[in-house]
Design a protein around this motif. Sequence first.
Motif, PDB file in Angstrom:
ATOM      1  N   GLN A 155       0.849  -1.201   0.000  1.00 34.16           N
ATOM      2  CA  GLN A 155       0.000   0.000   0.000  1.00 34.16           C
ATOM      3  C   GLN A 155       0.879   1.244   0.000  1.00 34.16           C
ATOM      4  O   GLN A 155       0.780   2.097   0.896  1.00 34.16           O
ATOM      5  N   LEU A 156       1.734   1.362  -0.987  1.00 32.19           N
ATOM      6  CA  LEU A 156       2.676   2.476  -1.028  1.00 32.19           C
ATOM      7  C   LEU A 156       1.993   3.830  -1.176  1.00 32.19           C
ATOM      8  O   LEU A 156       2.594   4.867  -0.870  1.00 32.19           O
ATOM      9  N   ASP A 157       0.770   3.838  -1.653  1.00 35.01           N
ATOM     10  CA  ASP A 157       0.034   5.099  -1.778  1.00 35.01           C
ATOM     11  C   ASP A 157      -0.851   5.366  -0.563  1.00 35.01           C
ATOM     12  O   ASP A 157      -1.620   6.333  -0.553  1.00 35.01           O
ATOM     13  N   GLY A 158      -0.734   4.531   0.456  1.00 35.33           N
ATOM     14  CA  GLY A 158      -1.538   4.684   1.658  1.00 35.33           C
ATOM     15  C   GLY A 158      -0.984   5.720   2.617  1.00 35.33           C
ATOM     16  O   GLY A 158       0.101   6.271   2.422  1.00 35.33           O
ATOM     17  N   PRO A 159      -1.715   5.972   3.701  1.00 34.63           N
ATOM     18  CA  PRO A 159      -1.340   7.029   4.657  1.00 34.63           C
ATOM     19  C   PRO A 159      -0.069   6.736   5.447  1.00 34.63           C
ATOM     20  O   PRO A 159       0.501   7.650   6.046  1.00 34.63           O
ATOM     21  N   ALA A 160       0.389   5.493   5.472  1.00 36.47           N
ATOM     22  CA  ALA A 160       1.608   5.163   6.220  1.00 36.47           C
ATOM     23  C   ALA A 160       2.863   5.687   5.528  1.00 36.47           C
ATOM     24  O   ALA A 160       3.926   5.782   6.150  1.00 36.47           O
ATOM     25  N   TRP A 161       2.734   6.036   4.239  1.00 41.87           N
ATOM     26  CA  TRP A 161       3.888   6.460   3.455  1.00 41.87           C
ATOM     27  C   TRP A 161       3.773   7.928   3.080  1.00 41.87           C
ATOM     28  O   TRP A 161       2.688   8.426   2.782  1.00 41.87           O
TER      29      TRP A 161
END
Length: 223
Positions: A155-161
């Motif tokens: 999930q590279l486009d998620g909020p963790a990144w």
Amino acid sequence: METTSRAGAHSATTSPTTGGAQPGRRPVADYLRASFPWYGLDEAFTGPRWLMQVGATADGTVRHGSTGHGEEPSIRPDASGDDRERFTAVVTVAEGPEDDDCDGRGRLDATTAASAAWLAGAGLLAVTWPAQLDHALRDDWLKQQTEAAFELADQLDGPAWSSLSLPVDGKPTHFHYRESEFGWVLAGSPGNGVHLGAYGRGMSAYGLAFSAIADIRSYAHDA
């Protein structure tokens, strides 16, 4: 996730967690077999450099590997040494389409920036497990954390990144970046036939720059 699958990683390649630094010399011959360029920090970094580990398929084809910069991290850092360790590991992953191993031992998924993020996340965990953790619980902890690293890499486009632009061979390149209590991880796709990942602790990721290594033998301890 278009990366070396967890099942495939165990059946067709070396384990991602072997990207972590370990004491001793690494055979440069494994790196010389690669058909893609290896990457490390550029010439602005003047500290120690060393070889880490290479991941290959069952037929010996090199798929990824890591180079180390700074102070080699402990396998199990003690509480007094955590903050003193300063290192960055650079993970190079060969671009590749989905493929079946010719010997039928496993399937290799197409590699992407997520592949580099997964390998970098697993590599960081392998050298930063908490000093206070009981040895008997280490395997369970590592399994849990590497599963979480896999999900985050998917999930590279998620909020963790967050986004970070860093030079690769002198050209600004987009990376996905995240921090944790263990250190930081980043991943991107600069082209030139590779995806890049990196992880570290004690060295800021914001001032890093990467470049192709002219001669990987310069990283060998006995070079």
